[in-house]
Design a protein around this motif. Sequence first.
Motif, PDB file in Angstrom:
ATOM      1  N   ARG A 140       0.880  -0.999  -0.482  1.00 36.30           N
ATOM      2  CA  ARG A 140      -0.093   0.033  -0.454  1.00 36.30           C
ATOM      3  C   ARG A 140       0.983   1.196  -0.604  1.00 36.30           C
ATOM      4  NH1 ARG A 140      -3.634   0.006   5.111  1.00 36.30           N
ATOM      5  NH2 ARG A 140      -4.330   1.964   4.108  1.00 36.30           N
ATOM      6  N   ALA A 141       2.110   0.923   0.530  1.00 34.99           N
ATOM      7  CA  ALA A 141       2.685   1.969   0.614  1.00 34.99           C
ATOM      8  C   ALA A 141       4.243   1.724  -0.234  1.00 34.99           C
ATOM      9  CB  ALA A 141       3.227   2.813   1.849  1.00 34.99           C
ATOM     10  N   LEU A 142       5.295   2.804  -0.235  1.00 34.66           N
ATOM     11  CA  LEU A 142       6.994   2.263  -1.216  1.00 34.66           C
ATOM     12  C   LEU A 142       7.673   3.349  -0.478  1.00 34.66           C
ATOM     13  CD1 LEU A 142       8.539   0.473  -2.641  1.00 34.66           C
ATOM     14  CD2 LEU A 142       7.846   2.293  -4.014  1.00 34.66           C
ATOM     15  N   ALA A 143       8.330   3.172   0.329  1.00 33.78           N
ATOM     16  CA  ALA A 143       9.835   3.933   0.476  1.00 33.78           C
ATOM     17  C   ALA A 143      11.037   3.862  -0.278  1.00 33.78           C
ATOM     18  CB  ALA A 143      10.341   3.895   1.928  1.00 33.78           C
ATOM     19  N   VAL A 144      10.608   5.438  -0.905  1.00 38.97           N
ATOM     20  CA  VAL A 144      11.917   5.133  -1.568  1.00 38.97           C
ATOM     21  C   VAL A 144      13.326   6.138  -1.268  1.00 38.97           C
ATOM     22  CG1 VAL A 144      10.738   4.590  -4.325  1.00 38.97           C
ATOM     23  CG2 VAL A 144      11.827   7.066  -3.419  1.00 38.97           C
TER      24      VAL A 144
END
Length: 653
Positions: free
Chosen positions: A334-338
């Motif tokens: 549901r979420a992505l950290a880059v």
Amino acid sequence: MSEEHTNGHGTKHAGCEHGHDDTKLPRGFLVGASGALTGAGLVIEWFTPLSSYIATIAFALATIAGGLLVFPAAWKALLGKRLDMNVLMTVAVVGAWLIGEGEEAASVVFLFALSELLESWSAGRARRAIASLLELAPDTADVIQPDGSTKETPVAELKIGSEILVRSGSRVPVDGEVTKGSSAINQAPITGESVPVDKQPGDRVFAGTINGEGSLTVKVTKLANESTLARIIQLVGEAEEQKAPTQRFVDRFAAFYTPATFVVALLIALVPPLMFQQGWDVWTYRALVLLVIACPCALVIATPVSIVSGLTALARRGVLVKGGAYLEAIGKLRALAVDKTGTITQGRPQVVDIVPMDGNSEDEVLAKAASIDAHSEHPIAKAVVAEATKRGVRFMRADAYASKTGRGAEGTIEGHLYFVGNHRMAHELGACTPELESQLHEIEAKGLSLAIIGHRQHSDCKPSVVGIIAIGDTLRPETKEALQLLHESGLEKVVMLSGDNQRTAKAIAAQAGIDEAIGDLLPEDKVERVRELVKRYQYVGMIGDGVNDAPALAIASVGIAMGAIGSDTAIETADMALMKDDLRRVAEAIHLGRRTVRIIQFNVTFALVVKAVFLLLAFTGHASLWMAILADTGATLLVIMNALRLLKVRSDI
């Protein structure tokens, strides 16, 4: 059918264990014989009722032929003190004969054996797709001898440092470094990229890739069993051994389900006749039908075939996922950290803009800056020199070079003292003007670093600014498209975590289309931010280099390493590794992960619904043995075929 099903790579799944290993006769022959004898028996019984004993013989032979694939496995299960699907089928067949339903018994054995054969063939497609990786690299290589000739040598005997000849159109046998020649290499088998990559001396090449028109001399850098291709094959094999959450649930379900089925069938066979004076034949038959219908093949095979197909489809595209659990997690992100550097941006400073002042041209500003920066190894200084070289600007190394820590550097050019430095240095040297301040504010608002080139006050010369060079870590060419695809994949939030200052991080995020940017973070700060995201969104991915970001990758639901083709460490660290530095692959993996989850959910639901309907029909006496096995066979095959659709997913990236 048993609680274990071998998928062809050393993995066992709860499902249909095949008993064909206990007979030397070909499986296809036994299934064919069983089907032919069953058909013959039905024809004889239909057209020549008086010759029923001949039909009975045909049904008996059909039962024996098909039973050779079932009965031995059932006996092994009983010796192991467990009740599995083979035992269930054996009881149903023997019971059918005891109540005089020979044609039903033969039909059950034949259809069951046929379903096993077709299931094995279908699952074999996924196995063959993985095994095809083994065929990518040739078995031999042409080793260059001291006299210049070549000798064909098995790749297993190659030594590090040996030089091999890779001819035009041939596959690269091992990982190595180009020492002579130039060519375009098709790296699609490893990275999934469709465009060939130009290779020059000093560039790396990988086993299994395809050489273009040029001829290359390659120095071996890794042994055959240590190549990137070998590592991929090993990882895919290991990935299949890790069961997905849905599969673990089904395995536990099957362990209790099978014994419970026997108990219920026994009650159905005994309770009505003993307590309600019902007919023994009727309720025994219904109990046997229940046993056949209850076979959970479709249910237990639903997840493993889907997972293997999904893992294989991604591996073909240069995306390695380390197991079914992570593939399911990818489908639920549901979420992505880059990370910023090397993921969103190129990872190296580049000259973005040159602002000439005081009547100078861009080339004059660049020449003076490069003259001083040629003495420095600082990344920004190297970016300036690289830009000057790229533009063909001529410059001489400055004399009397002096580095000013925290400010910049200075040197003498044609007898005049110049400096290259930051805002602070220009201010200290009295070179700041309202015009300069305005330009600096505009550049800094974009999150760019800057170098001010000026003339220092000396003798009769007054301080002045020659120009400003804006330097930044530019976006990767595919970043904007990748972020758009990520949002389209259903992600609710994409957050960039960076060690750069907040202003720079915010500017880069705005260019890329990222929802939120957080700068000034130390590695431990990134861990806390990822932990907060997991708490809020539950399923969170983290993209990093697999080394420096290891703590944050570990906290995330799925840790993703970029560009793992050049880093064994990255492959080991992350849960998912992109063999090529292409963020669009993440969006593709999420799409395929979501599709895999949908197929698993549909398959499990479909299998349960079919079972429920036919169990009800069996209890009410509206289902026969052959209808039961036909329903089970059909459901199993539909589930398998649905899962294998994942192998046909094509990539346009």
